[in-house]
Motif scaffolding. Structure first.
Motif, short mmCIF file in Angstrom:
data_model
loop_
_atom_site.label_atom_id
_atom_site.label_comp_id
_atom_site.label_asym_id
_atom_site.label_seq_id
_atom_site.Cartn_x
_atom_site.Cartn_y
_atom_site.Cartn_z
N GLU A 64 0.84 -1.21 0.00
CA GLU A 64 0.00 0.00 0.00
C GLU A 64 0.87 1.26 0.00
O GLU A 64 0.64 2.20 -0.78
N TRP A 67 2.40 1.80 -3.33
CA TRP A 67 1.42 2.30 -4.30
C TRP A 67 1.22 3.80 -4.12
O TRP A 67 1.28 4.57 -5.08
N TYR A 71 1.90 6.91 -6.66
CA TYR A 71 0.71 7.64 -7.14
C TYR A 71 0.74 9.08 -6.62
O TYR A 71 0.92 10.03 -7.37
N ILE A 86 2.53 1.79 -12.54
CA ILE A 86 2.24 1.51 -11.13
C ILE A 86 1.61 0.11 -10.99
O ILE A 86 1.90 -0.62 -10.03
N SER A 87 0.76 -0.26 -11.94
CA SER A 87 0.15 -1.60 -11.91
C SER A 87 1.21 -2.68 -11.90
O SER A 87 1.10 -3.67 -11.15
N ASP A 90 2.77 -2.94 -8.54
CA ASP A 90 1.83 -3.47 -7.55
C ASP A 90 1.64 -4.98 -7.71
O ASP A 90 1.72 -5.74 -6.73
N GLY A 290 -4.10 0.24 -12.26
CA GLY A 290 -3.17 0.58 -11.18
C GLY A 290 -2.81 -0.58 -10.27
O GLY A 290 -2.15 -0.38 -9.26
N THR A 293 -4.17 -3.54 -5.70
CA THR A 293 -4.45 -2.69 -4.53
C THR A 293 -5.62 -1.73 -4.80
O THR A 293 -6.61 -1.75 -4.05
#
Ligand code: EZ4
Ligand code: CO
Length: 402
Positions: A64, A67, A71, A86-87, A90, A290, A293
């Motif tokens: 988290e 992420w 972001y 970002i995906s 994650d 993303g 999460t």
């Protein structure tokens, strides 16, 4: 545990894929998919030049926080390049966590809410007769849900129609191919397809259709209304969704269920669509949305408003995204359906995986993490090849939505 390194691999085993591999000091690695169709190298650069330097030394357990770091921390939020990058991070971190705890990701998301994942296949043909046969082929293979797309007399090439019956791949090598379009011809032809499909196959099969952003809201309302007697499972991407309010017009006129969202990248693209109950199925998936999460949160938000998921699952989602999507699909309460377009043998060989397909259903498998691996040596034999999605023009030459 610490992240010691991360690498980006761009390969083309049948089509282009961007894969992120994150290494840790305990020998465990995680894999994420960073493929953005037609813009692959932009995401590779975003990761290599701006994300990986900040990843080294971080604790991979803090998913988290990582992420939020990429972001909020970037200052520049949203957008497909950013969110695809970002995906990848994650999903790779969820893969590491699963492997570190020796459990499949679905166990970390609350466990299984169902035993198998219902998928829909892609039937298409150059005209109604060919499309009807193609739908029959899927029913024979055990599919309970089939998307039907047909070529249209007077339009040279139409979205969703290919020569190859089992594989549909819209991206083409070289510069963008040009396709043509006539909303009038399309609206006059498509209802006849669904009328004949119901006559031939009855009401047991779920029928889906993708209008691929071609219509205005009032045209979409007309199509939805005319398709009502044939009870579609969904009408997808009836109109572009930058203007979320546009869906109010469609909704006022038709009970045909609506799906949208394969190009959305955050909850802000669908906040009004969901909270005003303007759609029935959300097409976002873990690669564009993303990662796992935020998708867990978006699904929970959608559930409050009777919206179910219908994750995008075209061939530009690598097997890594499929692996991750299936863990997401099997765990959430408001799963609707999963799109499934087959990857080629070359793609499957580069991405050995534990998920499996059997007669209309997908199963995520029980391997730790997401269960998808990456054969670097084999991938190196398939270097990147420039490829683009088509562009689309009306018959008079006007640029239109593809
Ligand atoms: O055009 O994934 O429903 N599926 C689709 C796909 C998209 C491609 C774009 O990269 O609309 O075929
Ligand atoms: Co679509």
């Amino acid at each position: 545990m610490k992240i010691t390194d991360a690498k980006v691999f761009v390969c083309s085993p049948g089509r282009n894929f961007v894969t992120l591999k994150i290494y840790t000091d305990q020998g465990i690695y995680g894999l994420g998919d960073a493929t953005l169709n037609g813009r692959e190298l932009a995401v590779a650069s975003y990761l290599n030049d701006h994300v990986i330097p900040c990843l080294i030394g971080r604790d991979p357990a803090d998913i988290e926080d990582t992420w939020q770091y990429f972001y909020r921390g970037a200052y520049w939020r949203k957008g497909p390049v950013t969110m695809t990058a970002i995906s990848a991070v994650d999903v790779a971190l969820w893969d590491i966590k699963g492997k570190a705890l020796n459990t499949p990701i679905y166990n970390l998301l609350g466990g299984k809410s169902r035993t198998k994942i219902t998928v829909y296949g892609h039937a298409n043909g150059r005209d109604i007769a060919e499309t009807i046969d193609a739908v029959g082929g899927y029913i024979e293979q055990g599919y309970v849900s089939v998307r039907a797309q047909t070529g249209i007399p007077g339009i040279a090439s139409v979205y969703g129609v290919s020569k190859d019956k089992l594989f549909y791949e819209p991206a083409k090598k070289g510069l963008p191919p040009e396709e043509s379009w006539s909303t009038e011809k399309y609206l006059n032809y498509v209802p006849k397809l669904f009328e004949q499909l119901r006559v031939k196959y009855g009401t047991d099969v779920n029928l889906l259709h993708d209008a691929h952003h071609r219509l205005t809201p009032i045209q979409a309302a007309r199509l939805g209304k005319e398709l009502e007697p044939y009870h579609l499972f969904w009408l997808e991407d009836a109109t572009p969704a930058e203007l979320q309010e546009g869906f109010r017009i469609i909704r006022q006129h038709t009970t045909t269920p609506l799906a949208v969202g394969e190009i959305f990248d955050t909850v802000w693209d669908c906040k009004l669509l969901i909270s005003e109950q303007l759609i029935d199925y959300l097409r976002m998936e873990v690669c564009r949305g993303g990662g796992i999460t935020p998708m867990k949160k978006i699904a929970a938000f959608a559930d409050m408003f009777h919206v179910q998921t219908g994750c995008h699952g075209a061939t530009d989602m690598s097997p890594v995204t499929f692996g991750a999507s299936l863990h997401f699909d099997i765990s959430i309460p408001n799963f609707g359906i999963q799109e499934y377009m087959r990857h080629t043998e070359e793609t499957n060989a580069v991405f050995p995986h534990h998920y499996r397909f059997d007669r209309g259903f997908l199963y995520p498998g029980d391997a730790p993490g997401h269960g998808v691996d990456f054969d670097e040596k084999l991938a190196a034999k398939y270097p990147y090849e420039r490829a683009y999605l088509p562009v689309n023009r009306k018959l008079d030459g006007t640029m239109w939505n593809w």
